[in-house]
Every structure is written in C-alpha cells, then in structure tokens.
Enzyme design. Structure first.
Site, mmCIF file in Angstrom:
data_model
loop_
_atom_site.group_PDB
_atom_site.id
_atom_site.type_symbol
_atom_site.label_atom_id
_atom_site.label_comp_id
_atom_site.label_asym_id
_atom_site.label_seq_id
_atom_site.Cartn_x
_atom_site.Cartn_y
_atom_site.Cartn_z
ATOM 1 N N VAL A 241 37.823 12.591 16.359
ATOM 2 C CA VAL A 241 37.121 11.424 16.906
ATOM 3 C C VAL A 241 37.589 10.219 16.101
ATOM 4 O O VAL A 241 37.538 10.234 14.862
ATOM 5 C CB VAL A 241 35.584 11.564 16.790
ATOM 6 C CG1 VAL A 241 34.886 10.306 17.299
ATOM 7 C CG2 VAL A 241 35.091 12.785 17.552
ATOM 8 N N GLY B 37 40.795 14.130 8.498
ATOM 9 C CA GLY B 37 39.454 14.385 7.984
ATOM 10 C C GLY B 37 38.325 13.969 8.909
ATOM 11 O O GLY B 37 37.154 14.149 8.588
ATOM 12 N N HIS B 38 38.667 13.402 10.070
ATOM 13 C CA HIS B 38 37.615 12.863 10.975
ATOM 14 C C HIS B 38 37.841 13.359 12.383
ATOM 15 O O HIS B 38 38.360 12.604 13.207
ATOM 16 C CB HIS B 38 37.629 11.341 10.933
ATOM 17 C CG HIS B 38 36.358 10.700 11.391
ATOM 18 N ND1 HIS B 38 36.089 10.400 12.700
ATOM 19 C CD2 HIS B 38 35.273 10.301 10.687
ATOM 20 C CE1 HIS B 38 34.909 9.818 12.797
ATOM 21 N NE2 HIS B 38 34.391 9.754 11.593
ATOM 22 N N PHE B 39 37.518 14.425 12.791
ATOM 23 C CA PHE B 39 36.985 15.569 12.073
ATOM 24 C C PHE B 39 37.918 16.742 12.336
ATOM 25 O O PHE B 39 38.364 16.894 13.472
ATOM 26 C CB PHE B 39 35.582 15.922 12.579
ATOM 27 C CG PHE B 39 34.568 14.821 12.414
ATOM 28 C CD1 PHE B 39 33.984 14.575 11.175
ATOM 29 C CD2 PHE B 39 34.215 14.023 13.488
ATOM 30 C CE1 PHE B 39 33.034 13.576 11.026
ATOM 31 C CE2 PHE B 39 33.274 13.009 13.340
ATOM 32 C CZ PHE B 39 32.684 12.786 12.105
#
Length: 145
Positions: free
Chosen positions: A55, A48-50
């Site tokens: 990152v 989820g990041h990203f």
C-alpha cells in the site's frame, strides 16, 4: 503544456527515490498542475509498507501532490531555481488505497498566494476515484547550492 521526467527535473530539486511525479500532463505557471505517478512494486517504500500487502503510504501520496503543486509554482519565471517546502497540510483525507499497478492522477490548484507562501487544493485519483485530498501550504525559498 506537458513535461516528461527529464523536464520535471529541471524544475524540481527532487531525485530518485523521492521524485514522485512521472509526467506533468498540463500546467499553468502559478495557477495549477496536473500530473501522473505510475505506482510500481519496485519502489523502496514497498519493502516495508507492507510486506505481502503493498500500500503506498498516504504521506507519499501527499508528497506527490505537493511536488505537482511545486511544478506550478516553480515554473513561474520569478521562482526558477528556487525550492518549495511544505508549510502544512489541512483537511487531509484518504479515501482509497493506492497499490502497485495504479496510475495516480495528481492535481493541485493554487488557490491563495501571499509573497512566498501559497495554498493549493490537491486531489489524487485512481481510475477517476478520489484516493486522497488535502489543502497544502507551500513556502517558496532559495536553494542552498
């Protein structure tokens, strides 16, 4: 002195997916620790990041630095079997994105100690360039087992 991941687990209570130090390259109990985290696209936070632009979250870089400092504190004879909690972060700065494939170089020097509280100067680098830094406050406590 060097520690592999199995030896780190004998000092820190953290486990997958939250153990963020792969190896300790050098340490002196109560004074400092230097470690590495090999960043992989297989880590949960990258879901989820990203999506499409991985990152490593800055808070996880700080956590990796804190775990490195915790090795220095918990490797002291009087602190074996204890746990280290965050007491605070001051002057955190993020200078460079950390992405899969990076080898995160972690260092934490304990600069102040009073009873069960310590302050560490922490720096994370990638390829010798500062990615993140901050002053971490640690509180040493007992494990609830």
């Amino acid at each position: 002195m060097e520690l592999n991941s199995n030896e780190i687990e004998k000092i820190l209570p953290h486990r997958y997916p939250f153990l963020l130090v792969d190896r300790i390259l050098d340490y002196k109990p109560g004074e400092y620790a230097v470690g590495v985290k090999c960043v992989s696209a297989n880590e949960m936070h990258f879901l989820g990041h990203f999506p499409g632009q991985h990152v490593m979250p800055g808070v996880l870089i700080m956590e990796a630095l804190a775990q490195t400092g915790a090795v220095a504190l918990l490797s002291e004879e009087e602190n074996k079997g204890k746990v280290v909690f965050f007491g605070g972060i001051k002057n955190a700065r993020f200078k460079k994105q950390v992405v899969p494939g990076d080898k995160l170089e972690l260092s934490c020097e304990i600069i102040t100690r009073r009873a069960n509280v310590g302050i560490g100067k922490a720096v994370a680098k990638v390829d010798g360039k500062v990615a993140a830094m901050g002053e971490l406050t640690f509180a040493i406590g007992d494990r609830n087992e």
